[in-house]
Design a protein around this motif. Structure first.
Motif, PDB file in Angstrom:
ATOM      1  N   MET A 172       0.931  -1.324   0.171  1.00 57.28           N
ATOM      2  CA  MET A 172       0.188   0.035  -0.039  1.00 57.28           C
ATOM      3  C   MET A 172       1.129   1.068   0.032  1.00 57.28           C
ATOM      4  N   SER A 173       0.495   2.693  -0.879  1.00 55.63           N
ATOM      5  CA  SER A 173       0.661   3.925  -0.327  1.00 55.63           C
ATOM      6  C   SER A 173       0.980   4.638   0.559  1.00 55.63           C
ATOM      7  N   ASN A 174       1.904   5.219   0.754  1.00 60.80           N
ATOM      8  CA  ASN A 174       2.270   6.142   1.654  1.00 60.80           C
ATOM      9  C   ASN A 174       1.181   7.079   2.153  1.00 60.80           C
ATOM     10  N   ASN A 175       1.041   8.144   0.463  1.00 55.63           N
ATOM     11  CA  ASN A 175       0.332   9.238  -0.545  1.00 55.63           C
ATOM     12  C   ASN A 175      -0.884   8.470  -0.030  1.00 55.63           C
ATOM     13  N   VAL A 176      -1.933   9.249   0.646  1.00 54.42           N
ATOM     14  CA  VAL A 176      -3.023   8.874   0.974  1.00 54.42           C
ATOM     15  C   VAL A 176      -3.766   9.406   0.095  1.00 54.42           C
ATOM     16  N   TYR A 177      -3.674   9.937  -0.863  1.00 56.35           N
ATOM     17  CA  TYR A 177      -3.861  10.784  -2.130  1.00 56.35           C
ATOM     18  C   TYR A 177      -4.003  10.754  -3.201  1.00 56.35           C
ATOM     19  N   GLU A 178      -3.206   9.666  -3.059  1.00 58.16           N
ATOM     20  CA  GLU A 178      -2.994   8.465  -4.496  1.00 58.16           C
ATOM     21  C   GLU A 178      -4.092   7.929  -5.372  1.00 58.16           C
ATOM     22  N   ILE A 179      -4.057   8.668  -6.733  1.00 57.22           N
ATOM     23  CA  ILE A 179      -5.555   8.576  -7.085  1.00 57.22           C
ATOM     24  C   ILE A 179      -5.031   7.408  -8.455  1.00 57.22           C
ATOM     25  N   LYS A 180      -5.859   5.765  -8.566  1.00 57.79           N
ATOM     26  CA  LYS A 180      -5.728   4.985  -9.289  1.00 57.79           C
ATOM     27  C   LYS A 180      -6.362   5.247 -10.669  1.00 57.79           C
ATOM     28  N   GLU A 181      -5.516   4.609 -11.783  1.00 51.19           N
ATOM     29  CA  GLU A 181      -6.250   4.975 -12.873  1.00 51.19           C
ATOM     30  C   GLU A 181      -7.445   4.235 -13.046  1.00 51.19           C
ATOM     31  N   SER A 182      -8.708   4.904 -13.957  1.00 51.72           N
ATOM     32  CA  SER A 182     -10.236   4.141 -14.079  1.00 51.72           C
ATOM     33  C   SER A 182     -10.761   4.426 -15.474  1.00 51.72           C
ATOM     34  N   ALA A 183     -10.709   2.998 -15.752  1.00 51.84           N
ATOM     35  CA  ALA A 183     -11.435   2.759 -17.304  1.00 51.84           C
ATOM     36  C   ALA A 183     -12.623   3.735 -17.452  1.00 51.84           C
ATOM     37  N   ILE A 184     -12.845   4.553 -18.669  1.00 52.34           N
ATOM     38  CA  ILE A 184     -14.031   4.861 -18.642  1.00 52.34           C
ATOM     39  C   ILE A 184     -15.244   4.451 -19.248  1.00 52.34           C
ATOM     40  N   ALA A 185     -16.347   4.371 -19.704  1.00 49.56           N
ATOM     41  CA  ALA A 185     -17.530   3.844 -20.629  1.00 49.56           C
ATOM     42  C   ALA A 185     -17.105   4.973 -22.255  1.00 49.56           C
ATOM     43  N   ASP A 186     -17.914   4.202 -23.090  1.00 48.32           N
ATOM     44  CA  ASP A 186     -17.200   4.702 -24.192  1.00 48.32           C
ATOM     45  C   ASP A 186     -18.898   6.167 -24.092  1.00 48.32           C
ATOM     46  N   PRO A 187     -18.079   7.578 -24.193  1.00 49.72           N
ATOM     47  CA  PRO A 187     -19.282   8.098 -24.167  1.00 49.72           C
ATOM     48  C   PRO A 187     -19.925   8.744 -25.499  1.00 49.72           C
ATOM     49  N   GLY A 188     -18.963   7.938 -26.545  1.00 51.93           N
ATOM     50  CA  GLY A 188     -19.540   8.336 -28.232  1.00 51.93           C
ATOM     51  C   GLY A 188     -20.513   7.834 -27.885  1.00 51.93           C
ATOM     52  N   PRO A 189     -21.666   7.335 -27.699  1.00 51.76           N
ATOM     53  CA  PRO A 189     -23.002   6.272 -27.329  1.00 51.76           C
ATOM     54  C   PRO A 189     -24.244   7.490 -27.322  1.00 51.76           C
ATOM     55  N   LEU A 190     -23.543   8.905 -25.982  1.00 59.45           N
ATOM     56  CA  LEU A 190     -24.317   8.777 -25.218  1.00 59.45           C
ATOM     57  C   LEU A 190     -23.765  10.406 -26.175  1.00 59.45           C
ATOM     58  N   GLY A 191     -23.234  10.864 -26.887  1.00 64.01           N
ATOM     59  CA  GLY A 191     -22.894  12.630 -27.037  1.00 64.01           C
ATOM     60  C   GLY A 191     -23.554  12.523 -28.637  1.00 64.01           C
TER      61      GLY A 191
ATOM     62  N   GLU B 127     -14.542  11.980 -23.732  1.00 64.68           N
ATOM     63  CA  GLU B 127     -13.828  11.913 -24.660  1.00 64.68           C
ATOM     64  C   GLU B 127     -12.389  12.002 -24.314  1.00 64.68           C
ATOM     65  N   PHE B 128     -12.728  13.621 -23.591  1.00 66.61           N
ATOM     66  CA  PHE B 128     -10.831  13.965 -23.827  1.00 66.61           C
ATOM     67  C   PHE B 128     -10.417  13.562 -22.631  1.00 66.61           C
ATOM     68  N   LYS B 129     -10.872  12.803 -21.640  1.00 66.43           N
ATOM     69  CA  LYS B 129     -10.057  11.492 -20.649  1.00 66.43           C
ATOM     70  C   LYS B 129      -9.471  10.701 -21.299  1.00 66.43           C
ATOM     71  N   LYS B 130     -10.885   9.985 -22.620  1.00 69.86           N
ATOM     72  CA  LYS B 130     -10.557   9.226 -22.906  1.00 69.86           C
ATOM     73  C   LYS B 130      -9.260   8.755 -24.594  1.00 69.86           C
ATOM     74  N   ASN B 131      -8.965  10.318 -23.793  1.00 66.40           N
ATOM     75  CA  ASN B 131      -7.809  10.534 -25.527  1.00 66.40           C
ATOM     76  C   ASN B 131      -8.554  10.434 -27.455  1.00 66.40           C
ATOM     77  N   ASN B 132      -9.584  11.263 -27.102  1.00 64.10           N
ATOM     78  CA  ASN B 132     -10.317  11.033 -28.402  1.00 64.10           C
ATOM     79  C   ASN B 132      -9.758  12.587 -28.778  1.00 64.10           C
TER      80      ASN B 132
ATOM     81  N   GLN C  91     -24.205  16.899 -24.057  1.00 67.24           N
ATOM     82  CA  GLN C  91     -23.479  16.818 -25.097  1.00 67.24           C
ATOM     83  C   GLN C  91     -22.029  18.118 -25.270  1.00 67.24           C
ATOM     84  N   ILE C  92     -21.955  18.597 -24.533  1.00 62.63           N
ATOM     85  CA  ILE C  92     -20.619  18.675 -23.355  1.00 62.63           C
ATOM     86  C   ILE C  92     -20.028  17.418 -22.812  1.00 62.63           C
ATOM     87  N   LEU C  93     -21.509  17.160 -21.817  1.00 66.57           N
ATOM     88  CA  LEU C  93     -20.097  16.170 -20.202  1.00 66.57           C
ATOM     89  C   LEU C  93     -19.557  15.001 -21.492  1.00 66.57           C
ATOM     90  N   ALA C  94     -20.283  14.198 -22.580  1.00 68.77           N
ATOM     91  CA  ALA C  94     -19.712  14.425 -23.477  1.00 68.77           C
ATOM     92  C   ALA C  94     -18.577  14.253 -24.117  1.00 68.77           C
TER      93      ALA C  94
END
Length: 196
Positions: free
Chosen positions: A1-20, A66-71, A59-62
């Motif tokens: 376990m990391s000593n850094n309590v503020y460490e954020i794990k990278e998580s995958a997100i669903a494809d926002p394309g269908p919503l947009g 998409e920025f988060k997914k590097n698209n 749509q702006i949220l989508a």
């Protein structure tokens, strides 16, 4: 376990394309039904609400996801067309409340600028899939016709509405493909990859 309590794990997100795409399609469909003369212009109030909330903010949220997914294509498209809908919704709302008069030359300029933007997004769509290429081809044609219509050509405005309806149908198809193909884990609705 990391000593850094503020460490954020990278998580995958669903494809926002269908919503947009769904946000874009539904709002485009409703406005295009009015532009084509198939629904009374009094229904514009429905388009205003959709433009501000679903076609706009959602749509702006989508786009942000998409920025988060590097698209970069999806992020630019959804964020920009979401802003298009909010802009349109605001000036239609102000005009409906008779707080401003939107000059026809202002509408023409607005549509011309969005036609230019859509032109280079159309070129960018060639690097995505065939369903998006068809969506952007129809969207570009719709914007061209609506821009000509704003210059005083009523027939072009009406045809822009019909092409807008076709645009919405293809965008809905592409959205549905993104949903069905993901939840069923196989190609249910093909979108056709473009050759690179």
């Amino acid at each position: 376990m990391s000593n850094n309590v503020y460490e954020i794990k990278e998580s995958a997100i669903a494809d926002p394309g269908p919503l947009g795409l769904a946000c874009f399609a539904l709002t485009t469909f409703c406005l295009s039904m009015i532009n084509a003369g198939l629904v009374d212009k009094a229904a514009t109030i429905v388009v205003i609400a959709l433009a501000l909330v679903y076609g706009g903010a959602t749509q702006i949220l989508a786009g942000m996801w998409e920025f988060k997914k590097n698209n970069v294509f999806g992020a630019t498209a959804f964020s920009s067309y979401g802003a298009f809908w909010i802009s349109l919704g605001i000036f239609d709302l102000l005009a409906t409340l008779k707080l401003v008069t939107v000059p026809s030359q202002g509408v023409w300029l607005f549509l011309l600028a969005w036609t230019i933007f859509t032109f280079y997004m159309w070129i960018g769509s060639f690097g995505t899939n065939k369903a998006l290429v068809v969506t952007f081809t129809l969207l570009l044609l719709a914007f061209i016709l609506l821009t000509i219509g704003a210059a005083g050509n009523h027939a072009a405005h009406t045809w822009g509405g019909y092409v807008g309806i076709a645009t919405a149908i293809v965008a809905w198809y592409t959205s549905a493909a993104g949903i069905f193909n993901t939840v069923y884990g196989k190609v249910v609705l093909p979108v056709g990859p473009c050759k690179k």
